[in-house]
Design a protein around this motif. Structure first.
Motif, PDB file in Angstrom:
ATOM      1  N   GLN A 128       0.829  -1.209   0.000  1.00  0.00           N
ATOM      2  CA  GLN A 128       0.000   0.000   0.000  1.00  0.00           C
ATOM      3  C   GLN A 128       0.859   1.252   0.000  1.00  0.00           C
ATOM      4  O   GLN A 128       0.599   2.195  -0.777  1.00  0.00           O
ATOM      5  CB  GLN A 128      -0.922  -0.002   1.223  1.00  0.00           C
ATOM      6  N   LEU A 129       1.878   1.286   0.858  1.00  0.00           N
ATOM      7  CA  LEU A 129       2.738   2.467   0.900  1.00  0.00           C
ATOM      8  C   LEU A 129       3.611   2.563  -0.348  1.00  0.00           C
ATOM      9  O   LEU A 129       3.905   3.664  -0.828  1.00  0.00           O
ATOM     10  CB  LEU A 129       3.606   2.436   2.161  1.00  0.00           C
ATOM     11  N   GLY A 130       4.006   1.404  -0.884  1.00  0.00           N
ATOM     12  CA  GLY A 130       4.789   1.422  -2.111  1.00  0.00           C
ATOM     13  C   GLY A 130       4.021   2.022  -3.276  1.00  0.00           C
ATOM     14  O   GLY A 130       4.588   2.735  -4.114  1.00  0.00           O
ATOM     15  N   ALA A 131       2.728   1.766  -3.325  1.00  0.00           N
ATOM     16  CA  ALA A 131       1.897   2.326  -4.395  1.00  0.00           C
ATOM     17  C   ALA A 131       1.778   3.839  -4.291  1.00  0.00           C
ATOM     18  O   ALA A 131       1.437   4.506  -5.271  1.00  0.00           O
ATOM     19  CB  ALA A 131       0.502   1.696  -4.352  1.00  0.00           C
ATOM     20  N   MET A 132       2.069   4.399  -3.102  1.00  0.00           N
ATOM     21  CA  MET A 132       1.977   5.849  -2.899  1.00  0.00           C
ATOM     22  C   MET A 132       3.348   6.531  -2.855  1.00  0.00           C
ATOM     23  O   MET A 132       3.424   7.753  -2.723  1.00  0.00           O
ATOM     24  CB  MET A 132       1.243   6.138  -1.585  1.00  0.00           C
ATOM     25  N   ALA A 133       4.424   5.763  -2.982  1.00  0.00           N
ATOM     26  CA  ALA A 133       5.768   6.275  -2.712  1.00  0.00           C
ATOM     27  C   ALA A 133       6.216   7.343  -3.701  1.00  0.00           C
ATOM     28  O   ALA A 133       7.157   8.095  -3.412  1.00  0.00           O
ATOM     29  CB  ALA A 133       6.764   5.117  -2.702  1.00  0.00           C
ATOM     30  N   PHE A 134       5.585   7.415  -4.859  1.00  0.00           N
ATOM     31  CA  PHE A 134       6.019   8.348  -5.895  1.00  0.00           C
ATOM     32  C   PHE A 134       4.942   9.383  -6.214  1.00  0.00           C
ATOM     33  O   PHE A 134       5.047  10.118  -7.188  1.00  0.00           O
ATOM     34  CB  PHE A 134       6.405   7.556  -7.147  1.00  0.00           C
ATOM     35  N   GLU A 135       3.944   9.435  -5.368  1.00  0.00           N
ATOM     36  CA  GLU A 135       2.790  10.307  -5.615  1.00  0.00           C
ATOM     37  C   GLU A 135       3.046  11.751  -5.194  1.00  0.00           C
ATOM     38  O   GLU A 135       2.539  12.685  -5.801  1.00  0.00           O
ATOM     39  CB  GLU A 135       1.571   9.750  -4.874  1.00  0.00           C
ATOM     40  N   GLY A 136       3.830  11.935  -4.133  1.00  0.00           N
ATOM     41  CA  GLY A 136       4.059  13.282  -3.624  1.00  0.00           C
ATOM     42  C   GLY A 136       4.686  14.200  -4.647  1.00  0.00           C
ATOM     43  O   GLY A 136       4.284  15.369  -4.790  1.00  0.00           O
ATOM     44  N   GLY A 137       5.688  13.703  -5.375  1.00  0.00           N
ATOM     45  CA  GLY A 137       6.319  14.519  -6.414  1.00  0.00           C
ATOM     46  C   GLY A 137       5.350  14.881  -7.518  1.00  0.00           C
ATOM     47  O   GLY A 137       5.390  15.997  -8.064  1.00  0.00           O
ATOM     48  N   ARG A 138       4.467  13.944  -7.856  1.00  0.00           N
ATOM     49  CA  ARG A 138       3.461  14.242  -8.882  1.00  0.00           C
ATOM     50  C   ARG A 138       2.491  15.315  -8.401  1.00  0.00           C
ATOM     51  O   ARG A 138       2.083  16.195  -9.180  1.00  0.00           O
ATOM     52  CB  ARG A 138       2.701  12.969  -9.262  1.00  0.00           C
ATOM     53  N   ILE A 139       2.132  15.260  -7.113  1.00  0.00           N
ATOM     54  CA  ILE A 139       1.224  16.272  -6.566  1.00  0.00           C
ATOM     55  C   ILE A 139       1.858  17.657  -6.653  1.00  0.00           C
ATOM     56  O   ILE A 139       1.200  18.638  -7.034  1.00  0.00           O
ATOM     57  CB  ILE A 139       0.852  15.928  -5.114  1.00  0.00           C
ATOM     58  N   ILE A 140       3.141  17.757  -6.307  1.00  0.00           N
ATOM     59  CA  ILE A 140       3.823  19.052  -6.399  1.00  0.00           C
ATOM     60  C   ILE A 140       3.739  19.602  -7.820  1.00  0.00           C
ATOM     61  O   ILE A 140       3.380  20.770  -8.034  1.00  0.00           O
ATOM     62  CB  ILE A 140       5.295  18.912  -5.961  1.00  0.00           C
ATOM     63  N   ARG A 141       4.057  18.766  -8.794  1.00  0.00           N
ATOM     64  CA  ARG A 141       4.025  19.237 -10.182  1.00  0.00           C
ATOM     65  C   ARG A 141       2.609  19.606 -10.615  1.00  0.00           C
ATOM     66  O   ARG A 141       2.404  20.563 -11.367  1.00  0.00           O
ATOM     67  CB  ARG A 141       4.631  18.179 -11.095  1.00  0.00           C
ATOM     68  N   GLU A 142       1.619  18.845 -10.155  1.00  0.00           N
ATOM     69  CA  GLU A 142       0.224  19.170 -10.483  1.00  0.00           C
ATOM     70  C   GLU A 142      -0.167  20.527  -9.926  1.00  0.00           C
ATOM     71  O   GLU A 142      -0.799  21.339 -10.619  1.00  0.00           O
ATOM     72  CB  GLU A 142      -0.709  18.089  -9.919  1.00  0.00           C
ATOM     73  N   LEU A 143       0.203  20.802  -8.671  1.00  0.00           N
ATOM     74  CA  LEU A 143      -0.152  22.074  -8.050  1.00  0.00           C
ATOM     75  C   LEU A 143       0.566  23.236  -8.723  1.00  0.00           C
ATOM     76  O   LEU A 143      -0.023  24.303  -8.939  1.00  0.00           O
ATOM     77  CB  LEU A 143       0.171  22.041  -6.554  1.00  0.00           C
TER      78      LEU A 143
END
Length: 429
Positions: free
Chosen positions: A99-114
């Protein structure tokens, strides 16, 4: 905390911040759907995710927005967590690790989205390098690449000796790994841009409005010197600067200080020679060094940890020798800025996420890996508030323990542990 402490520290980031408004102090008593304590990345990300769904949000900040770690950090977008997914699997089991592995690369994508959605001007650049100082660390990077690829991440490139020499002009490294999904930015300007987006979406931010008490009633009430906020849900996002406001959160975490310096602007030729592709770089030591070029071509260099968050008297004396060990060619370059800031460390080096009551949530303890995680945390907290708790609960199930010896001995014990791992780094074992 006195008035002087509430101003931005004398960092390069504060000196080069985009023009921005001051937000008012809270004066009077107000109600809202969600009150957030802390206007750093965790609080701002939570607010944006909620405001985009029409939730009424108030943020309380004891100083200025982005005043803590969010406006003082290395500015590097580094994926995963302070303890990687294989460690999580060993300590928490495969289900939680997946579960955490599936989210491990999401934070960087959120920054770029914002950044894209709200046109945030923060000198965002792509590419981050993990630099290996010895062959043991190079083998660990090969393991890390295979590990991240198991979780679907395909943006990594191993660098041999020639390859690392092509991305950083230092003779210290035997190889490295380039993360094309990593990157770097001006961290305070990112926070300021996120805050402006909060304001435009109708959220309220109050600066110089420290929470001095929390009344845990049916609807929690946060009391400040100038007023109060009653909310249906409270989010505690103060991290290393929360102080003793919530004793049960203080018990299993420890503020730690880290230091940075910024050189005078370098010539175009020198900047290009040092880091030709303008990537950010961190080495693979336990107490790692990290550095990058700013938008105006200064070298920003950080390294070292002060356990217990004491501010060292001479930051330049601590960090400049590290910079010169990496780049002896900068011996004649002036240091124009030097600053320190705190992050919150847990014994497991994994974030603490959970609930104090049904309507009081928290996230803290990024353990030096907070730029990406905090943006993910904001999404998880908002999901939980909006009724979807699955991903939030994956973090909330992680077990956390107090430091040995309690608060009196947590800093010296941690320093002893750091010395042990630093010796292993030096010996390459």
């Amino acid at each position: 905390m006195n008035e002087l402490d509430l101003n931005y520290p004398p960092s390069y980031y504060a000196a080069s911040a985009n023009v921005h408004p001051e937000y008012p102090q809270l004066a009077g008593d107000i109600d809202c759907d969600v009150c957030i304590i802390g206007a750093g990345y965790t609080g701002l990300s939570t607010a944006l995710h909620l405001l985009e769904r029409g939730v009424d949000v108030v943020i309380l900040e004891q100083a200025r927005l982005g005043w803590g770690a969010s406006g003082r950090n290395g500015g590097q977008i580094v994926n995963s967590y302070s303890r990687d997914i294989d460690i999580i699997e060993r300590t928490a089991g495969k289900r939680i690790a997946d579960q955490l592995g599936a989210m491990a690369f999401e934070g960087g994508r959120i920054i770029r989205e914002l950044v894209a959605r709200y046109s945030i001007q923060c000198d965002l650049k792509d590419g981050g390098v993990f630099a290996a100082l010895n062959h043991k660390q190079m083998a660990e990077l090969e393991h890390q690449k295979a590990l991240w690829e198991r979780y679907g991440y395909d943006k990594l490139e191993l660098l041999d000796g020639n390859g690392i020499g092509g991305v950083v002009a230092s003779k210290r490294y035997v190889g490295g790994m380039l993360d094309h999904g990593g990157g770097h930015m001006h961290p305070l300007n990112l926070a300021l841009g996120e805050a402006e987006a909060v304001r435009k979406l109708g959220g309220q931010i109050f600066e110089r409005s420290a929470a001095i008490a929390i009344a845990r009633e049916e609807q929690p009430i946060v009391v400040t010197k100038g007023g109060s906020v009653r909310a249906k849900t409270l989010v505690i996002a103060g991290n290393a600067y929360l102080g003793g406001l919530v004793p049960e959160l203080k018990a299993k975490s420890m503020p730690c200080g880290t230091q940075m310096i910024a050189t005078e602007p370098l010539s175009d030729d020198l900047a290009k020679a040092l880091i030709p592709q303008d990537y950010c770089i961190e080495d693979c030591n336990y107490l790692l060094d990290y550095y990058r070029l700013s938008g105006d071509k200064r070298l920003l260099y950080g390294g070292g940890v002060v356990y217990g968050a004491r501010d060292p008297q001479d930051i330049e004396r601590l960090v400049r020798p590290k910079m010169l060990k990496t780049f002896p060619q900068l011996d004649a370059v002036r240091i124009e800025y030097r600053w320190t800031g705190n992050f919150l460390m847990t014994l497991s080096r994994l974030p603490q996420v959970g609930m104090l009551d049904d309507n009081i949530l928290y996230s803290q303890g990024c353990s030096g890996h907070g730029v990406t995680y905090t943006h993910l945390a904001g999404r998880l907290l908002s999901e939980r508030i909006l009724g979807n708790s699955n991903r939030f609960e994956a973090f909330a199930t992680l077990k956390h323990y107090p430091f040995p010896g309690g608060h009196l001995f947590q800093a010296p014990f941690s320093a002893i542990g750091a010395w042990y791992y630093s010796m292993r780094d030096r010996l390459g074992i």
